[in-house]
Design an enzyme around this catalytic site. Structure first.
Site, PDB file in Angstrom:
ATOM      1  N   HIS A 247      11.159 -23.472   9.019  1.00 18.36           N
ATOM      2  CA  HIS A 247      10.185 -24.249   9.962  1.00 18.36           C
ATOM      3  C   HIS A 247       8.797 -24.173   9.327  1.00 18.36           C
ATOM      4  O   HIS A 247       7.771 -25.053   9.683  1.00 18.36           O
ATOM      5  CB  HIS A 247      10.425 -23.708  11.206  1.00 18.36           C
ATOM      6  CG  HIS A 247      11.404 -24.382  11.712  1.00 18.36           C
ATOM      7  ND1 HIS A 247      11.617 -23.998  13.479  1.00 18.36           N
ATOM      8  CD2 HIS A 247      12.399 -24.784  11.345  1.00 18.36           C
ATOM      9  CE1 HIS A 247      12.795 -24.850  13.859  1.00 18.36           C
ATOM     10  NE2 HIS A 247      13.391 -24.895  12.635  1.00 18.36           N
ATOM     11  N   ASN A 248       8.283 -22.873   8.860  1.00 20.92           N
ATOM     12  CA  ASN A 248       7.063 -22.548   8.636  1.00 20.92           C
ATOM     13  C   ASN A 248       6.745 -22.780   7.274  1.00 20.92           C
ATOM     14  O   ASN A 248       5.844 -22.493   6.807  1.00 20.92           O
ATOM     15  CB  ASN A 248       6.501 -21.293   9.122  1.00 20.92           C
ATOM     16  CG  ASN A 248       6.845 -20.978  10.690  1.00 20.92           C
ATOM     17  OD1 ASN A 248       7.620 -20.146  10.930  1.00 20.92           O
ATOM     18  ND2 ASN A 248       6.398 -21.973  11.470  1.00 20.92           N
TER      19      ASN A 248
ATOM     20  N   CYS B  14       3.341  -3.181   4.086  1.00 23.69           N
ATOM     21  CA  CYS B  14       2.391  -1.982   4.304  1.00 23.69           C
ATOM     22  C   CYS B  14       3.102  -1.152   5.430  1.00 23.69           C
ATOM     23  O   CYS B  14       4.377  -1.217   5.346  1.00 23.69           O
ATOM     24  CB  CYS B  14       1.108  -2.361   4.785  1.00 23.69           C
ATOM     25  SG  CYS B  14       0.985  -3.068   6.268  1.00 23.69           S
TER      26      CYS B  14
ATOM     27  N   ARG C 218       7.214   1.604   7.664  1.00 22.57           N
ATOM     28  CA  ARG C 218       7.487   2.560   8.679  1.00 22.57           C
ATOM     29  C   ARG C 218       8.272   2.001  10.156  1.00 22.57           C
ATOM     30  O   ARG C 218       8.043   2.335  10.989  1.00 22.57           O
ATOM     31  CB  ARG C 218       6.137   3.144   8.965  1.00 22.57           C
ATOM     32  CG  ARG C 218       5.511   3.758   7.908  1.00 22.57           C
ATOM     33  CD  ARG C 218       4.017   4.358   8.061  1.00 22.57           C
ATOM     34  NE  ARG C 218       3.188   4.879   7.003  1.00 22.57           N
ATOM     35  CZ  ARG C 218       1.898   5.237   7.009  1.00 22.57           C
ATOM     36  NH1 ARG C 218       1.256   4.392   7.679  1.00 22.57           N
ATOM     37  NH2 ARG C 218       1.443   5.615   5.868  1.00 22.57           N
TER      38      ARG C 218
ATOM     39  N   THR D 235       3.213  -1.281   8.730  1.00 25.85           N
ATOM     40  CA  THR D 235       3.676  -2.257   9.675  1.00 25.85           C
ATOM     41  C   THR D 235       4.066  -3.599   9.162  1.00 25.85           C
ATOM     42  O   THR D 235       4.687  -4.355   9.856  1.00 25.85           O
ATOM     43  CB  THR D 235       2.736  -2.379  10.850  1.00 25.85           C
ATOM     44  OG1 THR D 235       1.360  -2.806  10.384  1.00 25.85           O
ATOM     45  CG2 THR D 235       2.291  -0.971  11.540  1.00 25.85           C
TER      46      THR D 235
ATOM     47  N   ASP E  82       0.789  -0.995   0.009  1.00 25.04           N
ATOM     48  CA  ASP E  82       0.025  -0.048  -0.029  1.00 25.04           C
ATOM     49  C   ASP E  82       0.888   1.181  -0.080  1.00 25.04           C
ATOM     50  O   ASP E  82       1.965   1.272  -0.402  1.00 25.04           O
ATOM     51  CB  ASP E  82      -0.969  -0.061   1.115  1.00 25.04           C
ATOM     52  CG  ASP E  82      -0.360   0.213   2.430  1.00 25.04           C
ATOM     53  OD1 ASP E  82       1.052   0.192   2.599  1.00 25.04           O
ATOM     54  OD2 ASP E  82      -1.144   0.462   3.466  1.00 25.04           O
TER      55      ASP E  82
ATOM     56  N   ARG F 107       9.533 -32.800  10.522  1.00 20.50           N
ATOM     57  CA  ARG F 107       8.765 -32.831  11.522  1.00 20.50           C
ATOM     58  C   ARG F 107       7.879 -31.321  10.802  1.00 20.50           C
ATOM     59  O   ARG F 107       6.627 -31.282  11.573  1.00 20.50           O
ATOM     60  CB  ARG F 107       9.115 -32.960  12.900  1.00 20.50           C
ATOM     61  CG  ARG F 107      10.117 -31.567  13.111  1.00 20.50           C
ATOM     62  CD  ARG F 107      10.744 -31.773  14.310  1.00 20.50           C
ATOM     63  NE  ARG F 107      11.529 -30.848  14.817  1.00 20.50           N
ATOM     64  CZ  ARG F 107      12.832 -30.423  14.255  1.00 20.50           C
ATOM     65  NH1 ARG F 107      13.386 -31.119  13.581  1.00 20.50           N
ATOM     66  NH2 ARG F 107      13.616 -29.555  14.831  1.00 20.50           N
ATOM     67  N   HIS F 108       8.555 -30.565  10.520  1.00 17.47           N
ATOM     68  CA  HIS F 108       8.018 -29.049  10.127  1.00 17.47           C
ATOM     69  C   HIS F 108       7.063 -29.354   9.208  1.00 17.47           C
ATOM     70  O   HIS F 108       5.989 -28.604   9.145  1.00 17.47           O
ATOM     71  CB  HIS F 108       9.022 -28.222   9.666  1.00 17.47           C
ATOM     72  CG  HIS F 108      10.186 -28.151  10.783  1.00 17.47           C
ATOM     73  ND1 HIS F 108      10.067 -27.696  12.032  1.00 17.47           N
ATOM     74  CD2 HIS F 108      11.406 -28.273  10.721  1.00 17.47           C
ATOM     75  CE1 HIS F 108      11.069 -27.611  12.675  1.00 17.47           C
ATOM     76  NE2 HIS F 108      11.905 -27.915  12.006  1.00 17.47           N
TER      77      HIS F 108
HETATM   78  C1  RB5 Z   1      -1.822   2.881   6.359  1.00 14.37           C
HETATM   79  O1  RB5 Z   1      -2.019   4.081   7.234  1.00 14.37           O
HETATM   80  C2  RB5 Z   1      -1.639   1.818   7.494  1.00 14.37           C
HETATM   81  O2  RB5 Z   1      -2.700   1.352   8.389  1.00 14.37           O
HETATM   82  C3  RB5 Z   1      -1.173   0.657   6.530  1.00 14.37           C
HETATM   83  O3  RB5 Z   1      -0.008   0.777   5.969  1.00 14.37           O
HETATM   84  C4  RB5 Z   1      -0.726  -0.894   7.501  1.00 14.37           C
HETATM   85  O4  RB5 Z   1       0.288  -0.230   8.410  1.00 14.37           O
HETATM   86  C5  RB5 Z   1      -1.789  -1.568   8.176  1.00 14.37           C
HETATM   87  O5  RB5 Z   1      -1.542  -2.354   8.925  1.00 14.37           O
END
Ligand code: RB5
Length: 149
Positions: free
Chosen positions: A98-99, A65, A109, A67, A8, A132-133
């Site tokens: 493992h996953n 995104c 950010r 986060t 995004d 095992r994984h």
């Molecule tokens: C957008 O502002 C923000 O919410 C998005 O990039 C993300 O971090 C959502 O999980």
């Protein structure tokens, strides 16, 4: 190796860095957007990367995104997708080993470019350990199918 990438607006700049990094290593990149810093809804891009994997258009995916959280949640709703948010390299290695994660999620950010590119490199080069994984990952698929454990 072909990598599908998507973000995004919050992950746009890091996605662009990742694309350039992968292409400089000779990798094929499928970029599903977004293509600017204009505000967009992250679920669309998590979905597109998941769909690209399921259609066989890419071997692994990377979603970004602000986060890494929202877009990973969206990608994880696509059947067959195991998206892992990683903020350091150990988790990136374990996510593959493992996953058998097939999508890496990063926070544009949260994680600086240098560390993010190291995380990308380790995620891409680490194979699934199986054994095992594999049994445990198969149990995740069982849950995904709506079956009881
Ligand atoms: C957008 O502002 C923000 O919410 C998005 O990039 C993300 O971090 C959502 O999980």
């Amino acid at each position: 190796m072909k990598i599908a990438i998507g973000s995004d607006h919050g992950g746009f700049e890091l996605k662009e860095e990742i694309r350039a990094h992968l292409e400089s290593q000779g990798m094929e990149v499928l970029d599903v957007g977004t293509n600017s810093k204009d505000s967009v809804d992250y679920p669309l891009y998590g979905f597109r990367v998941g769909e690209a994997l399921n259609k066989g258009q890419a071997d692994l995916g990377i979603v970004v995104c602000g986060t890494g959280l929202g877009i990973s949640m969206a990608a994880n709703k696509v059947p067959g997708i195991r998206a892992a948010v990683c903020t350091e390299t150990y988790s990136a290695r374990m996510a593959r080993e493992h996953n058998n994660a097939n999508v890496l999620a990063l926070g544009g950010r949260v994680t600086g470019v240098g560390l993010a590119l190291d995380i990308v490199d380790i995620f891409i080069k680490t194979p699934f350990a199986g054994g095992r994984h594999a049994r445990r990952v198969d149990l995740i698929t069982t849950i995904e199918k709506g079956e009881s454990l």
